[in-house]
Design a protein around this motif. Structure first.
Motif, PDB file in Angstrom:
ATOM      1  N   ARG A  80       0.929   1.774   2.181  1.00 50.92           N
ATOM      2  CA  ARG A  80       1.148   1.944   3.531  1.00 50.92           C
ATOM      3  C   ARG A  80       2.380   1.096   3.965  1.00 50.92           C
ATOM      4  O   ARG A  80       2.900   0.183   3.056  1.00 50.92           O
ATOM      5  CB  ARG A  80      -0.020   0.913   4.242  1.00 50.92           C
ATOM      6  CG  ARG A  80      -1.499   1.819   4.013  1.00 50.92           C
ATOM      7  CD  ARG A  80      -2.861   0.677   4.129  1.00 50.92           C
ATOM      8  NE  ARG A  80      -2.752  -0.963   3.272  1.00 50.92           N
ATOM      9  CZ  ARG A  80      -3.759  -0.842   2.775  1.00 50.92           C
ATOM     10  NH1 ARG A  80      -4.789  -0.892   3.364  1.00 50.92           N
ATOM     11  NH2 ARG A  80      -3.709  -2.262   1.830  1.00 50.92           N
ATOM     12  N   TYR A  81       2.634   1.402   5.402  1.00 55.45           N
ATOM     13  CA  TYR A  81       3.604   0.672   6.124  1.00 55.45           C
ATOM     14  C   TYR A  81       3.494   0.452   7.631  1.00 55.45           C
ATOM     15  O   TYR A  81       2.639   0.645   7.690  1.00 55.45           O
ATOM     16  CB  TYR A  81       4.714   1.407   5.821  1.00 55.45           C
ATOM     17  CG  TYR A  81       4.946   1.742   4.503  1.00 55.45           C
ATOM     18  CD1 TYR A  81       6.785   1.325   4.082  1.00 55.45           C
ATOM     19  CD2 TYR A  81       4.806   3.251   3.764  1.00 55.45           C
ATOM     20  CE1 TYR A  81       6.939   1.564   2.976  1.00 55.45           C
ATOM     21  CE2 TYR A  81       5.598   3.989   2.875  1.00 55.45           C
ATOM     22  CZ  TYR A  81       5.964   2.908   2.241  1.00 55.45           C
ATOM     23  OH  TYR A  81       6.628   3.159   0.854  1.00 55.45           O
ATOM     24  N   THR A  82       3.768  -1.016   7.984  1.00 49.10           N
ATOM     25  CA  THR A  82       3.866  -1.250   9.062  1.00 49.10           C
ATOM     26  C   THR A  82       4.326  -0.593  10.501  1.00 49.10           C
ATOM     27  O   THR A  82       4.043  -0.276  11.453  1.00 49.10           O
ATOM     28  CB  THR A  82       4.616  -2.627   9.654  1.00 49.10           C
ATOM     29  OG1 THR A  82       5.534  -2.734   8.963  1.00 49.10           O
ATOM     30  CG2 THR A  82       3.055  -3.378   8.631  1.00 49.10           C
ATOM     31  N   LEU A  83       5.752   0.337   9.850  1.00 47.20           N
ATOM     32  CA  LEU A  83       6.445   0.943  11.049  1.00 47.20           C
ATOM     33  C   LEU A  83       6.327   2.158  10.844  1.00 47.20           C
ATOM     34  O   LEU A  83       6.484   2.561   9.846  1.00 47.20           O
ATOM     35  CB  LEU A  83       7.805  -0.006  11.232  1.00 47.20           C
ATOM     36  CG  LEU A  83       7.773  -1.140  11.106  1.00 47.20           C
ATOM     37  CD1 LEU A  83       9.226  -1.240  10.667  1.00 47.20           C
ATOM     38  CD2 LEU A  83       7.559  -1.746  12.993  1.00 47.20           C
ATOM     39  N   ARG A  84       6.729   2.817  12.195  1.00 47.74           N
ATOM     40  CA  ARG A  84       6.984   4.016  11.930  1.00 47.74           C
ATOM     41  C   ARG A  84       8.003   5.213  11.214  1.00 47.74           C
ATOM     42  O   ARG A  84       8.106   6.090   9.657  1.00 47.74           O
ATOM     43  CB  ARG A  84       7.306   5.060  12.828  1.00 47.74           C
ATOM     44  CG  ARG A  84       6.789   7.153  13.507  1.00 47.74           C
ATOM     45  CD  ARG A  84       6.254   7.161  14.390  1.00 47.74           C
ATOM     46  NE  ARG A  84       7.684   7.153  15.327  1.00 47.74           N
ATOM     47  CZ  ARG A  84       7.774   7.443  16.125  1.00 47.74           C
ATOM     48  NH1 ARG A  84       7.385   8.839  16.944  1.00 47.74           N
ATOM     49  NH2 ARG A  84       9.469   6.944  17.824  1.00 47.74           N
ATOM     50  N   THR A 137       7.816   4.473   6.940  1.00 47.31           N
ATOM     51  CA  THR A 137       7.023   5.464   6.776  1.00 47.31           C
ATOM     52  C   THR A 137       7.885   6.495   6.647  1.00 47.31           C
ATOM     53  O   THR A 137       7.181   6.795   5.257  1.00 47.31           O
ATOM     54  CB  THR A 137       6.072   5.155   7.749  1.00 47.31           C
ATOM     55  OG1 THR A 137       5.569   3.992   7.855  1.00 47.31           O
ATOM     56  CG2 THR A 137       5.223   6.850   6.751  1.00 47.31           C
ATOM     57  N   VAL A 166      -0.168   9.571   9.492  1.00 49.12           N
ATOM     58  CA  VAL A 166       0.612   8.966  10.224  1.00 49.12           C
ATOM     59  C   VAL A 166      -0.008   9.510  11.795  1.00 49.12           C
ATOM     60  O   VAL A 166      -0.933  10.450  12.432  1.00 49.12           O
ATOM     61  CB  VAL A 166       1.911   8.671  10.539  1.00 49.12           C
ATOM     62  CG1 VAL A 166       2.330   7.730   9.466  1.00 49.12           C
ATOM     63  CG2 VAL A 166       3.133  10.113  10.957  1.00 49.12           C
ATOM     64  N   THR A 188       0.923   5.097   8.504  1.00 46.43           N
ATOM     65  CA  THR A 188       0.678   2.861   8.750  1.00 46.43           C
ATOM     66  C   THR A 188      -0.517   2.735   8.543  1.00 46.43           C
ATOM     67  O   THR A 188      -1.730   3.002   8.890  1.00 46.43           O
ATOM     68  CB  THR A 188       1.156   3.784  10.284  1.00 46.43           C
ATOM     69  OG1 THR A 188       0.302   4.842  10.442  1.00 46.43           O
ATOM     70  CG2 THR A 188       3.036   3.493   9.612  1.00 46.43           C
ATOM     71  N   ASP A 234      -2.101   0.465  11.255  1.00 51.40           N
ATOM     72  CA  ASP A 234      -2.439   1.076  12.081  1.00 51.40           C
ATOM     73  C   ASP A 234      -3.798   1.917  12.500  1.00 51.40           C
ATOM     74  O   ASP A 234      -4.578   2.390  12.605  1.00 51.40           O
ATOM     75  CB  ASP A 234      -2.110   0.576  13.300  1.00 51.40           C
ATOM     76  CG  ASP A 234      -0.790   2.508  13.876  1.00 51.40           C
ATOM     77  OD1 ASP A 234      -0.571   2.551  12.318  1.00 51.40           O
ATOM     78  OD2 ASP A 234      -0.504   2.751  14.424  1.00 51.40           O
ATOM     79  N   LYS A 235      -3.098   3.384  11.244  1.00 55.07           N
ATOM     80  CA  LYS A 235      -3.984   4.763  11.536  1.00 55.07           C
ATOM     81  C   LYS A 235      -5.662   4.234  10.748  1.00 55.07           C
ATOM     82  O   LYS A 235      -6.345   4.727  11.113  1.00 55.07           O
ATOM     83  CB  LYS A 235      -3.513   5.346  10.189  1.00 55.07           C
ATOM     84  CG  LYS A 235      -3.775   6.731  10.025  1.00 55.07           C
ATOM     85  CD  LYS A 235      -3.709   7.724  11.419  1.00 55.07           C
ATOM     86  CE  LYS A 235      -4.286   8.961  11.341  1.00 55.07           C
ATOM     87  NZ  LYS A 235      -3.498  10.015  11.987  1.00 55.07           N
ATOM     88  N   GLN A 247       1.605  -1.897  -0.670  1.00 55.81           N
ATOM     89  CA  GLN A 247       1.812  -2.787   0.475  1.00 55.81           C
ATOM     90  C   GLN A 247       3.098  -3.092   0.803  1.00 55.81           C
ATOM     91  O   GLN A 247       3.582  -4.226   0.211  1.00 55.81           O
ATOM     92  CB  GLN A 247       0.781  -3.602   1.240  1.00 55.81           C
ATOM     93  CG  GLN A 247       1.175  -4.111   2.609  1.00 55.81           C
ATOM     94  CD  GLN A 247       1.333  -3.166   3.642  1.00 55.81           C
ATOM     95  OE1 GLN A 247      -0.145  -2.616   4.030  1.00 55.81           O
ATOM     96  NE2 GLN A 247       1.637  -2.524   4.317  1.00 55.81           N
ATOM     97  N   SER A 303      10.193   2.755  19.204  1.00 56.64           N
ATOM     98  CA  SER A 303       8.853   4.056  19.279  1.00 56.64           C
ATOM     99  C   SER A 303       8.730   4.847  20.362  1.00 56.64           C
ATOM    100  O   SER A 303       7.712   6.145  20.457  1.00 56.64           O
ATOM    101  CB  SER A 303       7.756   3.158  19.772  1.00 56.64           C
ATOM    102  OG  SER A 303       7.848   2.719  20.691  1.00 56.64           O
TER     103      SER A 303
END
Length: 835
Positions: A315-319, A322, A358, A463, A465-466, A528, A708
């Motif tokens: 998992r990553y935090t930014l698109r 990712t 994502v 990501t 948030d998914k 992570q 974004s």
């Protein structure tokens, strides 16, 4: 000390009374005792701080005890000239309006720096072929060398010359952490000797990583238009810290009931802490390969199959992060799949796959959305608002271009298998993942949510948030092994999936039915990346959902609960223990553990900045009394014009390439938007006049943004443009007024594309030998005029230097007024190469 300008400002030539970048310096009046300045002490009382924060600050103070502070500047920096052979005293203090500091490069030690490492085998290919009995002799030098280093560090604690008198307790704790890490590395090596499945999975990991590194280099060179040869690429090797990190985690991944993995309160999450670009990704990709290989070897445990299901969750935090890591991890999965195809009896019939999970603005949620995109790529549909399955612009295995209109095929649910197949673009079928060699699978990647739930990739990249969809989307449970059926055509099923129990035979597919399936193994490894980004409100929400993720990833074996192994990586972090506990309810062990000095922790060493080991240079700009935008304008103009000057006037050529691209970071979209307008307006105007100020003017600025708001289909293209040196070269050529390039060999279609051609105000012409090459240049399969351009039009005549760059070739069916307008524009720009 303060400097006050008491001069009276005249009515005319006012700047004669101003002071620009003044410097104050202080030194001893007694030349026999020059070292009169002592370092500043910053006492912190333990009672006023949280015990954890206090302990961390004290540990940092020990590590950086040689980086001392003698004075503080107000609106200015202070530079200290230290005395010889000590950092405790200084002989001179001076102010510095534009401070500069070069952070030393951190890199792993070489074998010649640590004699005890002699005999350690780091070659991936050699380790992949190592018999189990030889692992000890080939890997034990790492244990021996680390043991000797720890003993040497322990002896330094009592040495009064080491400056550790005030840090005795912290130093002893540091040595204990190193001892604990050593024991874990030893246990991993012992496991390879005693567990045949672990040894075989370790060989599989090395073979897969060997292929991953080779193919990454090969495909990168192919993307750059080179002609790489696989057998001439040197064998890739591990860094010692990568191999050590893998070894210390092997028992926790192999033993499902290991207390560091599955204990309710004492489970440990390992944090890999290494500078950016140091090799963290390869370390956890190696663990990924070990995990997925081990699951295939272990087979069915407690009624749950290890051949199917998600094995690793990354998992990553930014698109953007990712997408970039997806491209790197895809090469690893391709390597694993190539190994599996050579021996399906050992590694299973189910393909190794990687999934990208994502947001819908990046990848499609449903197969019909993927089908719409493909029709759009072929010019049949208008642009849709959903994401794109075209997340790889080039094949990760061979570097061939992937054309979304030709190399992506979609099988609908009603007429096919509900698959989005992405093939390598190699038209000759030489690639293992071309349509010729892999017609039913293509590249082993899944980018459509609907397909990810049904096909369950071995490695899932997402990501954070998914996972907010979990309460509302029942299909997500399938990612954690919660399935109850398997459709022979469309994949796994659960009660939340709309499907029938049977499907009729079609012209291309046999009849299919749904068969019962036990639940599958949930993910064994959770990775992570960029942990430091999960903080504040985002960290609160991620921690909330992490409770559910941990529960869904847990299962029972022999009446005992099995939890997933958690690994995180970061390049910079503070208070890691608190953050890991709040996020994952686990204790943390940082690797590599710090020693007594920041310069050396055995696995990494700081290098004194020099031409061989350049550091990262930081320059501070403080424009007192001026707006931030005014300062940014001048900084941007100076950097862009100076880099152009290096390229044009200082004869640095391609060596100036990295400096030709300026990257700006902003905290908000509003700030970024404001700076973009300045680049389009003020900065562009100023750059056109910078030759009068001793630098070089830059007439052309190719401006891009990665935010974004960027469309998902554009992000891979922009990343490729940043990465490819040729794109930078073309941008520089355009900025210098050069509008024609001459190729000495056949141009590659992967490089000469419409995006590059559109950068030039004139038609580009190349010396070609065959009409087919002309089609590549002009972008028209029917247009073969470029082969006739030699000597008739847009032509570069070259002996030892470029003599002429002029004239446009106008064919009979082209509008001459268009080219007249181009010439007029060139003349208005005072283009020296205009005829």
């Amino acid at each position: 000390m303060f400097l006050i300008n008491g001069q009276k400002e005249p009515a005319k030539l006012r700047d004669e009374a101003w002071l620009f970048q003044p410097e104050l310096s202080v030194q001893s009046a007694d030349f026999q005792h020059p070292d009169i300045f002592l370092k500043r002490h910053k006492p912190r009382q333990a009672g006023k701080l949280d015990p954890v924060i206090y302990a961390e600050e004290k540990a940092m103070a020990m590590l950086y005890r040689k980086q001392v502070e003698f004075a503080i500047g107000h609106g200015v920096s202070v530079h200290a000239q230290t005395a010889q052979n000590t950092t405790e005293c200084a002989v001179k203090l001076s102010t510095n309006v534009v401070p500069v500091y070069e952070v030393p490069k951190t890199s792993p030690p070489q074998a010649d720096e640590i004699p005890e490492l002699k005999g350690l085998v780091l070659d991936m290919k050699e380790l992949a072929q190592t018999p189990t009995a030889d692992f000890i002799s080939r890997l034990n030098p790492l244990v021996t060398a680390y043991t000797v280093w720890i003993q040497q560090q322990a002896q330094r604690i009592s040495n009064p010359n080491e400056g550790l008198t005030d840090y005795q307790d912290v130093a002893e704790d540091a040595i204990k952490n190193c001892d604990r890490t050593l024991q874990r590395i030893q246990s991993g090596l012992t496991l390879l000797q005693t567990n045949p499945e672990a040894a075989e999975a370790f060989r599989f990991m090395n073979q897969a990583m060997h292929l991953q590194r080779l193919r990454s280099i090969y495909s990168e060179e192919a993307r750059q238009g080179k002609a790489p040869e696989l057998d001439k690429i040197p064998n890739p090797t591990w860094f010692p810290f990568q191999l050590a990190f893998i070894l210390l985690n092997l028992p926790r991944i192999t033993d499902l009931h290991h207390c560091d993995r599955s204990h309710e309160t004492d489970a440990v999450a390992d944090l890999l802490w290494f500078p950016t670009g140091g090799g963290k990704t390869e370390a956890y990709l190696g663990l990924t390969a070990y995990t997925i290989g081990l699951r295939r070897l272990q087979g069915v445990i407690a009624g749950r199959s290890g051949e199917y299901g998600v094995a690793v969750l990354m998992r990553y935090t930014l698109r953007l992060l990712t997408l970039q890591q997806f491209q790197r991890a895809t090469t690893l999965i391709c390597a694993c799949e190539s190994i599996r195809r050579d021996n399906p009896a050992k590694w299973g019939k189910e393909p190794f796959r990687i999934g990208l999970w994502v947001g819908q603005r990046t990848t499609p949620n449903h197969t019909d959305q993927s089908e719409e995109f493909c029709k759009q790529a072929r010019g049949q549909y208008q642009q849709s608002a959903s994401g794109s399955p075209h997340q790889l612009t080039n094949c990760p295995w061979c570097g061939s271009k992937i054309d979304p209109g030709k190399n992506i095929e979609v099988e609908s649910f009603s007429k096919g298998r509900a698959r989005t197949l992405i093939y390598c673009g190699d038209s000759l079928g030489r690639c293992l993942f071309s349509k010729k060699q892999s017609s039913t699978e293509g590249l082993p990647i899944l980018v459509v949510d609907e397909e990810i739930y049904r096909r369950l990739p071995t490695l899932l990249i997402a990501t954070v948030d998914k996972f907010a969809q979990m309460p509302w989307k029942g299909e997500i449970q399938m990612l954690f092994g919660q399935v109850d059926g398997y459709c022979e055509r469309h994949g796994f099923r659960t009660s939340d999936i709309e499907d029938t129990n049977s499907h009729k035979k079609t012209a291309y597919l046999p009849g299919a039915k749904t068969i019962h399936s036990n639940p599958l193994r949930p993910p064994d490894l959770i990775i992570q990346d960029e942990l430091h980004l999960i903080s504040g409100p985002l960290g609160t929400l991620v921690g909330l959902y992490e409770t559910a993720v941990d529960q869904l990833s847990s299962w029972e074996v022999d009446g005992k609960k099995v939890r997933p192994k958690v690994i995180a990586s970061t390049a910079t972090i503070r208070q890691a223990e608190t953050q890991m506990h709040n996020l994952f309810l686990r204790k943390v062990q940082v690797f590599p553990p710090q020693g007594l000095d920041v310069e050396d922790n055995f696995f990494s060493r700081q290098r004194e900045p020099n031409e061989t080991n350049p550091g990262r240079r930081y320059v501070g700009i403080c424009a007192t009394g001026r707006r931030l935008k005014a300062a940014l304008i001048r900084v941007y103009v100076a950097i862009l014009a100076a880099s152009q000057d290096l390229y044009e006037n200082k004869q640095y050529g391609n060596r100036a390439d990295p400096w030709m691209t300026l990257v700006g970071y902003f905290n908000s979209m509003r700030e970024l938007g404001g700076m973009r307008r300045l680049v389009d307006d003020d900065i562009r105007i100023r750059l056109a006049k910078m030759d009068s100020r001793g630098l070089a003017k830059r007439l052309r600025i190719n401006l891009e943004e990665l935010t974004s708001l960027k469309d998902s289909t554009d992000i891979p293209v922009v990343c490729d443009r940043i990465e490819t040196a040729l794109m930078k070269l073309l941008a520089k050529a355009g900025g210098a007024g050069i509008h024609v390039l001459l190729y000495t060999q056949r141009p590659d279609k992967n490089v000469i594309d419409p995006l590059i051609r559109s950068n030039f105000p004139a038609k580009t012409a190349f010396v070609t030998t065959r009409p087919e090459d002309s089609c590549i240049i002009l972008g028209d399969d029917k247009d073969k005029r470029a082969v006739y351009l030699l000597g008739y039009g847009d032509f570069l005549y070259k002996t030892t230097e470029v003599l002429r760059l002029q004239a446009l070739y106008v064919a009979d069916d082209e509008d001459p007024e268009y080219f007249q307008q181009l010439l007029l524009e060139a003349k208005n720009q005072n283009d020296p190469y205009t005829a």
